[in-house]
Scaffold this motif. Structure first.
Motif, short mmCIF file in Angstrom:
data_model
loop_
_atom_site.label_atom_id
_atom_site.label_comp_id
_atom_site.label_asym_id
_atom_site.label_seq_id
_atom_site.Cartn_x
_atom_site.Cartn_y
_atom_site.Cartn_z
N UNK A 157 38.53 49.20 29.32
CA UNK A 157 38.64 50.36 30.20
C UNK A 157 38.85 49.83 31.63
N UNK A 158 39.99 50.18 32.21
CA UNK A 158 40.38 49.57 33.50
C UNK A 158 39.38 49.85 34.61
N UNK A 159 38.65 50.96 34.53
CA UNK A 159 37.70 51.24 35.61
C UNK A 159 36.30 50.75 35.27
N UNK A 160 35.80 51.11 34.09
CA UNK A 160 34.41 50.76 33.75
C UNK A 160 34.19 49.25 33.69
N UNK A 161 35.21 48.51 33.29
CA UNK A 161 35.02 47.08 33.05
C UNK A 161 35.23 46.19 34.28
N UNK A 162 35.53 46.81 35.42
CA UNK A 162 35.77 46.00 36.63
C UNK A 162 34.52 45.20 37.00
N UNK A 163 34.70 43.89 37.23
CA UNK A 163 33.57 43.07 37.72
C UNK A 163 33.60 43.01 39.24
N UNK A 164 34.78 42.78 39.79
CA UNK A 164 34.92 42.77 41.25
C UNK A 164 36.38 43.00 41.63
N UNK A 165 36.55 43.37 42.90
CA UNK A 165 37.90 43.57 43.43
C UNK A 165 38.04 42.84 44.75
N UNK A 166 39.25 42.39 45.00
CA UNK A 166 39.53 41.75 46.29
C UNK A 166 40.59 42.57 47.02
N UNK A 167 40.25 42.98 48.22
CA UNK A 167 41.20 43.65 49.10
C UNK A 167 41.57 42.73 50.26
N UNK A 168 42.80 42.90 50.75
CA UNK A 168 43.21 42.20 51.97
C UNK A 168 43.59 43.23 53.02
N UNK A 169 43.04 43.09 54.22
CA UNK A 169 43.50 43.91 55.33
C UNK A 169 44.27 43.02 56.30
N UNK A 170 45.53 43.39 56.59
CA UNK A 170 46.40 42.55 57.41
C UNK A 170 46.61 43.14 58.80
N UNK B 280 45.63 46.36 51.29
CA UNK B 280 46.28 46.08 50.02
C UNK B 280 45.25 45.60 49.00
N UNK B 281 45.25 46.22 47.83
CA UNK B 281 44.39 45.74 46.73
C UNK B 281 45.06 44.50 46.15
N UNK B 282 44.36 43.38 46.23
CA UNK B 282 45.01 42.13 45.83
C UNK B 282 44.71 41.74 44.39
N UNK B 283 43.43 41.71 44.02
CA UNK B 283 43.06 41.24 42.67
C UNK B 283 41.91 42.08 42.14
N UNK B 284 41.96 42.35 40.83
CA UNK B 284 40.84 43.01 40.14
C UNK B 284 40.35 42.04 39.07
N UNK B 285 39.08 41.74 39.11
CA UNK B 285 38.50 40.82 38.12
C UNK B 285 37.71 41.57 37.06
N UNK B 286 37.87 41.13 35.79
CA UNK B 286 37.15 41.75 34.66
C UNK B 286 36.25 40.73 33.98
#
Lengths: 245, 245
Positions: A101-114, A239-245
């Motif tokens: 499940x793309x939302x429930x299983x997220x462990x962490x997310x990385x965002x970049x603000x430029x 920008x949403x850069x990476x989603x970790x599961x």
């Protein structure tokens, strides 16, 4: 039934964010669901890894959907590439376990603000970078960012109005780097509240400008009031850069 | 009278090239002349370092203009930044010798042609890069490019119809590099014929695809006929990088 995971890149400039809205609002989710539904002949529902604000971009947004289609992954990718608008690309797809499940299983997310901190905007990245022609004190911004690392109640750093939803979140790291006047604020956390990265950025920019001291950020955090933090930084720099599961 | 040299960056996507046209065509030169004329109260004529095709971009385009204005350079830069559209930025200006002429004094120019040779386009640079999903043989392209170095009659590599204008030009170097599927063709020459870099690129791409052999390019050069060379590569991949005086 197949469960397919997708990695999606999008330029969010002309969209009302990821999430499907009522009515005819232009969103990334609705664009992709429409094309997938035509492709499969089914009414496809896409599960995204989370909302992104209107105007925010993604390099590797993760989503999944279920389908009875027997199309190959390659044929699906080609179909999506052909029928999605030029500001959305499904970069890869793969069959995954039925419970993913793309939302429930997220462990962490990385965002970049430029942030472009040079005198003039760069015309080629003007849609993806916030231009700010005011000298910033990066050392102070880094000091301020350290206050936010860890598990805290981030109520001061969200536009969320409700008092009933939990506002405790964990930030694993914030990296602030500068290269030729281009500043990147990279934020990794387990999950984020509405507008949280943009309000963190807006607050760090106030520190960079000297309007706040690094330690003021601790006070802001403790106050748990949105009005204490800095303004919300413009969507286009995020920008949403990476989603970790 | 002051003679002011300008360095200009522009996203050429929505313009009919640099050069002012009759009628109301949107060009970079006419945009800049209009703002400078309002700024100075004079009818300013801007001399550019050369034409660029419709849709071609520039990182450091050079131009100059004469004026009686006593405004400071800083005030001029601020005025231009405020009144030019967001896809044109005058990055720097300086007072220069009265004899400086942005076109006549050019010693050489460097253009970059950018190709995304991955399966899918990158949405963030889609306006500045030509996406070509067909494996290219870079070694053959490099061999072919070596044939073009030096002083030659480039009649096969221009859309110029006239037989009376000289078509001999000198190419000093062509560098072809690849990084994560992004190919850059960097061409430096003393001056260029109409569409020359784009036709050279289109021809090198035919070599890369295997439709031409590297040594065919020598034959094409010797034939002196436009119909012998490859197609013209799309404008959006081309960018004027540096002008040397």
């Amino acid at each position: 039934m197949r469960n397919i995971k997708m990695t999606i890149q999008y330029d969010g400039s002309r969209y009302r964010g990821w999430q499907k809205q009522k009515d005819l609002e232009l969103t990334i989710q609705s664009k992709i669901e429409n094309v997938l539904s035509k492709m499969t002949g089914e009414e496809v529902q896409v599960v995204g890894c989370g909302r992104t604000d209107s105007g925010v971009h993604a390099e590797n947004y993760i989503a999944n959907f279920h389908t009875h289609s027997i199309m190959s992954i390659e044929a699906m990718l080609d179909y999506l590439y052909e029928y999605l608008p030029e500001d959305i690309v499904v970069k890869s797809m793969k069959d995954t376990g039925e419970r993913f499940h793309a939302r429930y299983n997220v462990k962490s997310k990385t965002y970049i603000y430029r942030i472009n901190n040079n005198s003039f905007r760069d015309v080629f990245n003007r849609r993806y970078v916030y231009h700010l022609n005011e000298k910033l004190n990066l050392d102070d911004m880094i000091k301020a960012s350290e206050v936010l690392i860890g598990t805290h109640d981030f109520q001061s750093f969200t536009s969320l109005k409700s008092n009933t939803k939990p506002t405790v979140r964990t930030i694993n790291y914030i990296n602030i780097t500068e290269n030729n006047g281009m500043i990147e604020i990279e934020v990794n956390g387990n999950s984020f509240l509405l507008n949280m990265v943009r309000i963190i950025t807006g607050t760090l920019l106030e520190v960079g400008k000297g309007n706040l001291k690094p330690l003021d950020v601790e006070k802001i955090l403790n106050e748990k009031k949105r009005s204490e933090a800095g303004p919300i930084a413009p969507a286009k720099g995020l920008c949403l850069k990476i989603v970790n599961y």
